[in-house]
Every structure is written in C-alpha cells, then in structure tokens.
Design a protein around this motif. Structure first.
Motif, PDB file in Angstrom:
ATOM      1  N   PRO A 298       0.820  -1.212   0.000  1.00  0.00           N
ATOM      2  CA  PRO A 298       0.000   0.000   0.000  1.00  0.00           C
ATOM      3  C   PRO A 298       0.854   1.262   0.000  1.00  0.00           C
ATOM      4  O   PRO A 298       1.957   1.283   0.560  1.00  0.00           O
ATOM      5  CB  PRO A 298      -0.797  -0.113   1.300  1.00  0.00           C
ATOM      6  N   ILE A 299       0.344   2.295  -0.643  1.00  0.00           N
ATOM      7  CA  ILE A 299       0.963   3.609  -0.522  1.00  0.00           C
ATOM      8  C   ILE A 299       0.029   4.482   0.308  1.00  0.00           C
ATOM      9  O   ILE A 299      -1.171   4.213   0.413  1.00  0.00           O
ATOM     10  CB  ILE A 299       1.253   4.265  -1.891  1.00  0.00           C
ATOM     11  N   TYR A 300       0.587   5.530   0.911  1.00  0.00           N
ATOM     12  CA  TYR A 300      -0.182   6.378   1.805  1.00  0.00           C
ATOM     13  C   TYR A 300      -0.078   7.831   1.344  1.00  0.00           C
ATOM     14  O   TYR A 300       1.022   8.335   1.085  1.00  0.00           O
ATOM     15  CB  TYR A 300       0.321   6.236   3.241  1.00  0.00           C
ATOM     16  N   ILE A 301      -1.242   8.449   1.217  1.00  0.00           N
ATOM     17  CA  ILE A 301      -1.323   9.856   0.842  1.00  0.00           C
ATOM     18  C   ILE A 301      -1.958  10.598   2.002  1.00  0.00           C
ATOM     19  O   ILE A 301      -3.045  10.224   2.471  1.00  0.00           O
ATOM     20  CB  ILE A 301      -2.151  10.046  -0.443  1.00  0.00           C
ATOM     21  N   GLY A 302      -1.275  11.616   2.494  1.00  0.00           N
ATOM     22  CA  GLY A 302      -1.773  12.337   3.656  1.00  0.00           C
ATOM     23  C   GLY A 302      -1.810  13.827   3.423  1.00  0.00           C
ATOM     24  O   GLY A 302      -1.194  14.357   2.495  1.00  0.00           O
ATOM     25  N   GLY A 303      -2.524  14.503   4.281  1.00  0.00           N
ATOM     26  CA  GLY A 303      -2.622  15.953   4.216  1.00  0.00           C
ATOM     27  C   GLY A 303      -3.544  16.441   5.314  1.00  0.00           C
ATOM     28  O   GLY A 303      -3.784  15.744   6.302  1.00  0.00           O
ATOM     29  N   SER A 336      -6.217  25.280  10.524  1.00  0.00           N
ATOM     30  CA  SER A 336      -5.181  24.631   9.703  1.00  0.00           C
ATOM     31  C   SER A 336      -5.640  23.300   9.134  1.00  0.00           C
ATOM     32  O   SER A 336      -4.926  22.661   8.373  1.00  0.00           O
ATOM     33  CB  SER A 336      -3.906  24.424  10.532  1.00  0.00           C
ATOM     34  N   GLY A 337      -6.860  22.872   9.507  1.00  0.00           N
ATOM     35  CA  GLY A 337      -7.387  21.619   8.979  1.00  0.00           C
ATOM     36  C   GLY A 337      -7.080  20.433   9.873  1.00  0.00           C
ATOM     37  O   GLY A 337      -6.295  20.513  10.822  1.00  0.00           O
ATOM     38  N   ARG A 338      -7.732  19.334   9.558  1.00  0.00           N
ATOM     39  CA  ARG A 338      -7.551  18.100  10.327  1.00  0.00           C
ATOM     40  C   ARG A 338      -6.704  17.119   9.520  1.00  0.00           C
ATOM     41  O   ARG A 338      -6.940  16.929   8.327  1.00  0.00           O
ATOM     42  CB  ARG A 338      -8.913  17.480  10.622  1.00  0.00           C
ATOM     43  N   PRO A 339      -5.709  16.462  10.164  1.00  0.00           N
ATOM     44  CA  PRO A 339      -4.885  15.490   9.429  1.00  0.00           C
ATOM     45  C   PRO A 339      -5.720  14.308   8.936  1.00  0.00           C
ATOM     46  O   PRO A 339      -6.635  13.838   9.625  1.00  0.00           O
ATOM     47  CB  PRO A 339      -3.864  15.021  10.478  1.00  0.00           C
ATOM     48  N   PHE A 340      -5.420  13.854   7.741  1.00  0.00           N
ATOM     49  CA  PHE A 340      -6.072  12.650   7.221  1.00  0.00           C
ATOM     50  C   PHE A 340      -5.044  11.810   6.468  1.00  0.00           C
ATOM     51  O   PHE A 340      -4.012  12.311   6.016  1.00  0.00           O
ATOM     52  CB  PHE A 340      -7.256  12.999   6.302  1.00  0.00           C
ATOM     53  N   LEU A 341      -5.361  10.544   6.359  1.00  0.00           N
ATOM     54  CA  LEU A 341      -4.464   9.593   5.708  1.00  0.00           C
ATOM     55  C   LEU A 341      -5.298   8.639   4.866  1.00  0.00           C
ATOM     56  O   LEU A 341      -6.314   8.118   5.328  1.00  0.00           O
ATOM     57  CB  LEU A 341      -3.685   8.812   6.774  1.00  0.00           C
ATOM     58  N   ILE A 373      -8.275  21.001   0.771  1.00  0.00           N
ATOM     59  CA  ILE A 373      -7.192  20.214   1.366  1.00  0.00           C
ATOM     60  C   ILE A 373      -5.884  20.991   1.288  1.00  0.00           C
ATOM     61  O   ILE A 373      -5.683  21.825   0.397  1.00  0.00           O
ATOM     62  CB  ILE A 373      -7.031  18.830   0.699  1.00  0.00           C
ATOM     63  N   ARG A 374      -5.004  20.691   2.237  1.00  0.00           N
ATOM     64  CA  ARG A 374      -3.692  21.345   2.329  1.00  0.00           C
ATOM     65  C   ARG A 374      -2.608  20.298   2.472  1.00  0.00           C
ATOM     66  O   ARG A 374      -2.819  19.227   3.035  1.00  0.00           O
ATOM     67  CB  ARG A 374      -3.628  22.270   3.553  1.00  0.00           C
ATOM     68  N   ASN A 375      -1.421  20.631   1.972  1.00  0.00           N
ATOM     69  CA  ASN A 375      -0.201  19.831   2.183  1.00  0.00           C
ATOM     70  C   ASN A 375      -0.379  18.364   1.781  1.00  0.00           C
ATOM     71  O   ASN A 375       0.088  17.456   2.482  1.00  0.00           O
ATOM     72  CB  ASN A 375       0.246  19.900   3.648  1.00  0.00           C
ATOM     73  N   MET A 507      -1.897  18.682  16.327  1.00  0.00           N
ATOM     74  CA  MET A 507      -1.080  17.494  16.041  1.00  0.00           C
ATOM     75  C   MET A 507       0.071  17.920  15.151  1.00  0.00           C
ATOM     76  O   MET A 507      -0.128  18.651  14.179  1.00  0.00           O
ATOM     77  CB  MET A 507      -1.908  16.416  15.324  1.00  0.00           C
ATOM     78  N   ASP A 508       1.274  17.464  15.506  1.00  0.00           N
ATOM     79  CA  ASP A 508       2.451  17.826  14.716  1.00  0.00           C
ATOM     80  C   ASP A 508       2.602  16.896  13.531  1.00  0.00           C
ATOM     81  O   ASP A 508       3.655  16.286  13.315  1.00  0.00           O
ATOM     82  CB  ASP A 508       3.708  17.781  15.593  1.00  0.00           C
ATOM     83  N   LEU A 509       1.548  16.744  12.761  1.00  0.00           N
ATOM     84  CA  LEU A 509       1.551  15.845  11.605  1.00  0.00           C
ATOM     85  C   LEU A 509       1.012  16.576  10.384  1.00  0.00           C
ATOM     86  O   LEU A 509       0.024  17.304  10.479  1.00  0.00           O
ATOM     87  CB  LEU A 509       0.690  14.609  11.863  1.00  0.00           C
ATOM     88  N   LEU A 510       1.686  16.365   9.259  1.00  0.00           N
ATOM     89  CA  LEU A 510       1.176  16.834   7.964  1.00  0.00           C
ATOM     90  C   LEU A 510       0.890  18.327   7.987  1.00  0.00           C
ATOM     91  O   LEU A 510      -0.105  18.794   7.433  1.00  0.00           O
ATOM     92  CB  LEU A 510      -0.083  16.042   7.579  1.00  0.00           C
ATOM     93  N   GLN A 511       1.773  19.072   8.647  1.00  0.00           N
ATOM     94  CA  GLN A 511       1.580  20.527   8.730  1.00  0.00           C
ATOM     95  C   GLN A 511       1.905  21.191   7.387  1.00  0.00           C
ATOM     96  O   GLN A 511       2.706  20.723   6.630  1.00  0.00           O
ATOM     97  CB  GLN A 511       2.513  21.106   9.820  1.00  0.00           C
TER      98      GLN A 511
END
Length: 511
Positions: A298-303, A336-341, A373-375, A507-511
C-alpha cells in the motif's frame, strides 16, 4: 550456433566433473536417481551443486546420462528408463525446476530449450497487461507441500537402498540440500531481471508464483494419519480409496490440505513415513498448475482537510440499509485543517509529486467549495502509528454558538473563563448509543473563553480547547445528566449548542 553449443556442452561437462569429484555420491547411485524419475536439477540441488549448474542449458537428462555412461559401467548397455520419452515430470518437483507447468492457457511446452524464459516472458506480459510501472521487484514462491514429502521420500529411499554402503551418510542431505523454492528463485530471478530490466531485491512490488498440484496434494492428504481410521489410509495407498466421488469439492480444501500436510509431516517419524508412503515416489505425467499474481505494498497519501459546509458529513454510516450522515454533519472543520491519511492498495504506478499536486488542485477548484485540502503528499507507512498515537494525545479547539435560558452575569462569564484543565465525566451520549458501547469516559477541558454575542442577552460565543474524544455538544447541554459537569450545570441554567466549528487540531503531523 555450433560454436555456442560446443561451448555450452564444455561448460556442462566441466560442471559434471567438478560435481562428481566434490559433491556427488558414487555415480551408480546418481544414475539410479535419474532412473526413478528425479530430474537433473533436483539431483544437483540435493547434493549441494545446484548453484553451479542452474544456468547451464546443456545439462539435460541425455547429456547427464552420456556422462554417466562414460564414467560408470552400470549406466552402459541396453535401454535405460531415465531416457524414457514418456514426458513424465520429476518425481520430486513435478517439473517445477525445469520448469514445466499447467497454466490457464494450457500446458507450457516441454520441448523449448530455455524453459525458464517461458515463465519470465509470461510474467513480463502479465505486468504489461495489468499496467504496472515498476523500478524493481521481490519474488515470492509458493510450492505444494507434496514437493517436500516427495523429497523426504527420496531421501529415505536412498537410505533404504544405500544405507549399508560406506559412502552413505545419513546427514549428507540435510547439510547439502537447497530447497526447491530457493532453487527456483535462483533460476528465475536473473531471467526476470533481464526480461524486466530492473533488479530483484527488497521491493514494494511483489511477483508471486503459486504452484499447485491438486491430484497429488489431495492424494497425499488422504494418506496422512489423523482422527479417521488408519485402515482407510492404507487402502488409499493401494489405490482402493472410494470415499470421494467426482463431486467432491477439492478446490475448496486445497489450501487447508497443504497446511495440514506441512503440519502432519513435521510430526511423523521416518519409520511411520515409510509405512505410509510409497518409496520411491511415483513418476507423474501431469505438471504443476502455475498462477502468476502481483501485489504492490500500500501507498499512503496524507494531508489536512478543511470542511467548510454544514451540509457535508465527516464520514458515512448506514442504518437500516439507508446511507446516513454522521451526527456532526453540521460541524465545520476550519483553521489549519484536520490530518487525514488515505491507504491506496495495489496501485499500478506510484504518483509523482506533480500528480499529487494535480489531485489537490482539482479538489480545491471544485465549484461546490465544500472541502479544501492542504499539504497533500506521499507519506511513509510509519505515519499510521503516529496518527494513532496523536489521536490519543491531541488537543482540539472549538468555537461554539450557544444559547442559555437566562442571561449570564459578568461573574458567570468569569467563572467559565478561569477554568483550566478541568476533568469531566461523560457517559456515551444518547445520540450515539445505537452505534457505540455504553462507557464512562474521563476527559479534560484545558481552557475556555466565553463572550456575549452583540445585540443579544441569551446568545454567547464559547471558545474552548479539549482533550481528543470529548463530546462538545453534551458538554454544553449535559445530555440529561450523562455529562458532568457541563456548561448548563455550572451556570445553573439550560444551555443548548446552536453551531459548532473545529478551529484547530493540535497534532504535529502533515503541517
């Protein structure tokens, strides 16, 4: 060309001479293995010389037999069973190492000199047909358990026939033998590298070769001891097994049969094995069936996503076969939005950074403007664990428009605003009891600020930061006492939430 053929023959002769001097038992024993149906490559594999011989096309049965005739008197004179033209498969590997196999299109021909290239050509064509783009590959091979049983049968047969001779050592096979699976990998991997133009190794793209032999596997399973009557097993060995009819669902039991065979063989001592199985194993005319399949990890796309509409659900669930929006459908996700994966399975090609940006641009240019969506980017699979950890530790900030049944005083406003790290207890809200377990949860309200809405005495804007998993609506109105304390209980009035926005997810993720 004749020169190339002569060079290949010379290489084959050199390999045989080295093997005869260093690895092989007496040549009359080697010749006997040929005569009972063991293929050339399995012989080399069993005696630790496979790596030298695997790539030599001239090491055929006839060439091997000619060499034996020159060096061993027992191979001379008269017709020899090892030169039979009945197209039998190897009694150990069923032709896997030659290779010869059934595929859905029919039987792969026996008469092609470069039989490995047949398999690799099929793999290459299937990769192109399915549209995979690859920069390397790993190779997975699955063989029927009956191959291991056949190999053990040959070893025990050799011990029975030659165990009294001085050269025979019981441990010689276990020390020298390369597994059929590793032998096949050694044969196929270089050919695949050449055919595909990429290297074999640890790669996210996996080529899987699954070999099966239904008849042999099911027959072997019927011989193995289990809770049924062992007399039936003996009858089956003699060919008198009448338990099954033509409608027996063999296909459904094949994977179970292989698992059962592996487990059973490990628990059977040599003496019992010899009483259950025919030594040496019979030659078979039907080769293995081969299924070629591919799988990319699997590949993972986040933002991060922003939900700007109060008419779009965060996620979907189904009640009585009707697709329903989540209860938080009217809650916006701002800041800043919510992280998603997103996990994408078995992709044909890995998207580039430009392609990822194009996906982001397409979503953000939507006319409906419900979601942004961002980042957006490709991320490593380790981020799954980081997301899980962050879910438990994160803080969320909200802005809520609330109504109170009586106007609030300045003291009331101050009472709310001085709260710091207050613990509350929440029972599962009534509105979600149909889909969540009835539990008692302790949560932290880190801070709050409240301000009056201009021009109104009963409407207020509440800003608050809470521990992840806090039910904000219930914290405001109390949920009939199921959340304690609540805004309503602290202010001694009825409180209702009218609108709710998430303004930040810490959350310090996907900023």
């Amino acid at each position: 060309t004749n020169a190339a053929a002569a060079e290949s023959d010379a290489e084959a002769r050199s390999i045989l001479e080295r093997a005869a001097a260093a690895s092989f038992p007496p040549l009359h024993a080697v010749h006997h293995l040929l005569s009972v149906g063991v293929c050339v490559r399995c012989i080399f594999r069993m005696f630790g010389a496979f790596s030298h011989a695997c790539s030599c096309a001239s090491l055929t049965v006839s060439f091997f037999h000619s060499f034996l005739e020159e060096h061993d008197d027992s191979a001379k004179g008269g017709p020899c069973s090892c030169l039979s033209t009945d197209e039998s498969c190897c009694s150990i590997c069923f032709g896997i190492l030659l290779p010869t196999c059934h595929q859905d299109e029919g039987v792969v021909p026996f008469d092609d000199i470069s039989r490995i290239d047949i398999i690799t050509s099929m793999v290459s064509q299937a990769i192109q047909r399915e549209g995979y783009q690859i920069d390397g590959f790993s190779l997975e091979i699955s063989l029927p358990a009956v191959v291991a049983a056949n190999e053990r049968a040959i070893r025990l047969y050799m011990k029975e026939k030659y165990g009294s001779e001085n050269w025979f050592k019981d441990e010689m096979f276990s020390q020298q033998t390369m597994s059929a699976k590793e032998g096949l990998r050694l044969l196929i991997a270089p050919s695949l590298e050449k055919q595909l133009g990429v290297k074999h190794g640890n790669n996210s793209f996996r080529i899987r070769l699954t070999y099966t032999h239904d008849d042999a596997s099911l027959k072997l399973k019927s011989l193995l001891p289990n809770d049924s009557n062992r007399k039936r097993k003996a009858e089956s060995r003699e060919g008198n097994d009448t338990r099954r009819n033509s409608t027996y669902d063999d296909k459904q039991t094949l994977s179970e049969a292989d698992s059962f065979i592996h487990k059973s063989l490990e628990g059977i001592q040599d003496k019992e094995f010899c009483s259950l199985f025919k030594l040496p194993p019979e030659k078979v005319s039907k080769p293995c069936h081969l299924v070629i399949s591919f799988l990319r990890s699997p590949i993972y796309i986040g933002g991060r996503y922003l939900k700007l509409s109060r008419n779009v659900s965060q996620s979907c669930w189904i009640i009585d076969d009707e697709r329903m929006g989540e209860a938080s459908v009217e809650v916006r996700m701002l800041g800043s939005g919510r992280p998603f994966l997103i996990e994408v399975l078995n992709v044909r090609s890995i998207p580039s950074a430009i392609e990822i940006q194009q996906i982001s641009d397409k979503i953000n240019s939507s006319e409906k403007k419900h979601v942004r969506i961002r980042n957006l980017k490709l991320v490593d699979n380790e981020i799954w664990a980081m997301m899980r950890e962050g879910e438990a530790e994160k803080q969320k900030q909200y802005a809520a428009l609330i109504w109170t049944s009586s106007p609030l005083t300045d003291d009331d406003l101050q009472k709310i605003s001085v709260i710091n790290d207050m613990e509350i207890v929440q029972n599962t809200p009534i509105r979600v009891l149909h889909r969540r377990s009835p539990l008692e949860r302790k949560r932290i309200i880190h801070w709050m600020e409240i301000e009056k809405v201009e021009g109104s005495s009963n409407y207020y804007l509440l800003h608050l930061c809470t521990q992840a998993g806090t039910y904000i609506k219930e914290f405001v109105h109390g949920d009939l006492g199921r959340t304690n304390p609540s805004i309503g209980s602290m202010l001694r009035c009825r409180a209702e939430i009218l609108q709710l926005d998430v303004t930040d997810v810490k959350m310090d993720l996907l900023q």
